[in-house]
Design a protein around this motif. Structure first.
Motif, PDB file in Angstrom:
ATOM      1  N   CYS A 144     111.460 -17.275  57.738  1.00 35.18           N
ATOM      2  CA  CYS A 144     110.300 -16.235  57.438  1.00 35.18           C
ATOM      3  C   CYS A 144     109.832 -16.022  58.916  1.00 35.18           C
ATOM      4  CB  CYS A 144     109.342 -17.030  56.688  1.00 35.18           C
ATOM      5  SG  CYS A 144     109.653 -17.035  54.755  1.00 35.18           S
ATOM      6  N   GLN A 145     109.413 -14.956  59.154  1.00 33.96           N
ATOM      7  CA  GLN A 145     108.756 -14.506  60.290  1.00 33.96           C
ATOM      8  C   GLN A 145     109.515 -14.723  61.507  1.00 33.96           C
ATOM      9  OE1 GLN A 145     104.724 -16.063  60.750  1.00 33.96           O
ATOM     10  NE2 GLN A 145     103.917 -14.891  58.954  1.00 33.96           N
ATOM     11  N   ASP A 146     110.965 -14.803  61.377  1.00 37.08           N
ATOM     12  CA  ASP A 146     111.993 -14.786  62.356  1.00 37.08           C
ATOM     13  C   ASP A 146     112.189 -13.537  62.982  1.00 37.08           C
ATOM     14  OD1 ASP A 146     113.580 -13.795  60.315  1.00 37.08           O
ATOM     15  OD2 ASP A 146     115.122 -15.260  60.653  1.00 37.08           O
ATOM     16  N   ARG A 147     111.594 -12.233  62.638  1.00 39.46           N
ATOM     17  CA  ARG A 147     111.955 -10.904  63.212  1.00 39.46           C
ATOM     18  C   ARG A 147     113.030 -10.374  62.630  1.00 39.46           C
ATOM     19  NH1 ARG A 147     109.328 -11.875  69.176  1.00 39.46           N
ATOM     20  NH2 ARG A 147     107.293 -12.123  68.385  1.00 39.46           N
ATOM     21  N   VAL A 148     113.657 -11.145  61.483  1.00 42.08           N
ATOM     22  CA  VAL A 148     114.996 -10.482  60.979  1.00 42.08           C
ATOM     23  C   VAL A 148     114.583 -10.303  59.580  1.00 42.08           C
ATOM     24  CG1 VAL A 148     117.377 -11.007  60.391  1.00 42.08           C
ATOM     25  CG2 VAL A 148     116.265 -11.919  62.605  1.00 42.08           C
ATOM     26  N   GLN A 149     114.949  -9.251  59.266  1.00 41.26           N
ATOM     27  CA  GLN A 149     114.681  -8.623  57.639  1.00 41.26           C
ATOM     28  C   GLN A 149     115.737  -9.369  56.840  1.00 41.26           C
ATOM     29  OE1 GLN A 149     115.384  -4.621  56.678  1.00 41.26           O
ATOM     30  NE2 GLN A 149     114.416  -4.765  54.785  1.00 41.26           N
ATOM     31  N   TRP A 154     110.846  -6.422  53.353  1.00 38.01           N
ATOM     32  CA  TRP A 154     110.219  -7.076  54.477  1.00 38.01           C
ATOM     33  C   TRP A 154     109.290  -8.111  54.362  1.00 38.01           C
ATOM     34  CZ3 TRP A 154     112.077  -6.378  59.207  1.00 38.01           C
ATOM     35  CH2 TRP A 154     112.685  -5.235  59.599  1.00 38.01           C
ATOM     36  N   ASP A 156     109.514 -11.247  53.723  1.00 37.51           N
ATOM     37  CA  ASP A 156     109.815 -12.428  54.397  1.00 37.51           C
ATOM     38  C   ASP A 156     108.983 -12.728  55.863  1.00 37.51           C
ATOM     39  OD1 ASP A 156     112.078 -10.701  54.826  1.00 37.51           O
ATOM     40  OD2 ASP A 156     112.915 -12.033  56.331  1.00 37.51           O
ATOM     41  N   GLU A 157     109.029 -11.141  56.549  1.00 34.57           N
ATOM     42  CA  GLU A 157     108.177 -11.243  57.561  1.00 34.57           C
ATOM     43  C   GLU A 157     106.942 -10.875  57.747  1.00 34.57           C
ATOM     44  OE1 GLU A 157     109.992 -11.703  60.809  1.00 34.57           O
ATOM     45  OE2 GLU A 157     111.498 -12.105  59.181  1.00 34.57           O
ATOM     46  N   TYR A 158     106.297 -10.342  56.384  1.00 33.30           N
ATOM     47  CA  TYR A 158     104.994  -9.994  56.426  1.00 33.30           C
ATOM     48  C   TYR A 158     104.128 -10.880  55.419  1.00 33.30           C
ATOM     49  CZ  TYR A 158     106.518  -5.875  58.941  1.00 33.30           C
ATOM     50  OH  TYR A 158     107.012  -4.912  59.703  1.00 33.30           O
TER      51      TYR A 158
END
Length: 162
Positions: A144-149, A154, A156-158
Motif C-alpha cells: 500500500c502507498q508504494d507508488r505502484v498501482q 488505485w 491501494d494507493e489512496y
C-alpha cells in the motif's frame, strides 16, 4: 500456470512392505507450517509442504517425496489431497498454493470463488478486485502507498494504510 516442479525443504524412515503404495499415500497426509496441507515423510515426524513433493529436491531423509511412483505422472500420480485443480482443467497447483494470496492458477481460481473456498483477506492484506499483476483480490498491506498501482481502482494507493 501449470505447476509441476516447485521448490522448498524436510526428513524420513521406512514403511511396512506389506502396505500398498495407495495405503502409504493416505497415511501421509499431515498439516505443515502455516497450517498448509503437507506430506508425511517415512520417519512419521517430518511434515513437508505439498509443494515440496516432486520438486526435484529430496526433502525427506530417504527421498520418498521424489520417488518415481509418486512423481512419475503429475498430477495423476500424486495423492488427491496434495493437488488443487484450477478452473481451467489443463492447470493444477499444489494444495498449499491455494489461498496463499498469489495467483498460481493464472485465473485466480486458486484464490477466489467456490473452488478455492478461501477465507476473506486477513488484517495484513488490503481487499480490492480486480487486482493487477500476481495477486487476485487481496494485496499485501506492505504494498500500500508504494507508488505502484496494484488495485484497478488505485485504492491501494489512496485508501489503504500499510
Amino acid at each position: 500456470m501449470n505447476r509441476t516442479h516447485p521448490q522448498r525443504n524436510g526428513d524420513v524412515a521406512t514403511f511396512d512392505s506389506a502396505k500398498s503404495f495407495s495405503e502409504e499415500q493416505v497415511d501421509r497426509f499431515c498439516v505443515a507450517s502455516h497450517n498448509w496441507t503437507g506430506f508425511l515423510c517415512d520417519d512419521r515426524l517430518t511434515c513437508i509442504q505439498a509443494s515440496q513433493v516432486c520438486d526435484r529436491t529430496a526433502n525427506c531423509r530417504n527421498g520418498e517425496d521424489e520417488q518415481e511412483k509418486l512423481c512419475g505422472d503429475l498430477p495423476r500420480s500424486l495423492p488427491e489431497y496434495l493437488v488443487f485443480h484450477c478452473s481451467n482443467p489443463e492447470y493444477w497447483v499444489y494444495a498449499d498454493q491455494r489461498c496463499n494470496g498469489m495467483n498460481d492458477c493464472g485465473d485466480c481460481s486458486d484464490e477466489m470463488g467456490s473452488l478455492a473456498a478461501c477465507p476473506p483477506c486477513g488484517p495484513s492484506w488490503w481487499t480490492c478486485s480486480p487486482v493487477h499483476y500476481e495477486y487476485c483480490s487481496c494485496v499485501p498491506r506492505a504494498l500500500c502507498q508504494d507508488r505502484v498501482q496494484h488495485c484497478v481502482s488505485w485504492s491501494d494507493e489512496y485508501l489503504c494504510r500499510p
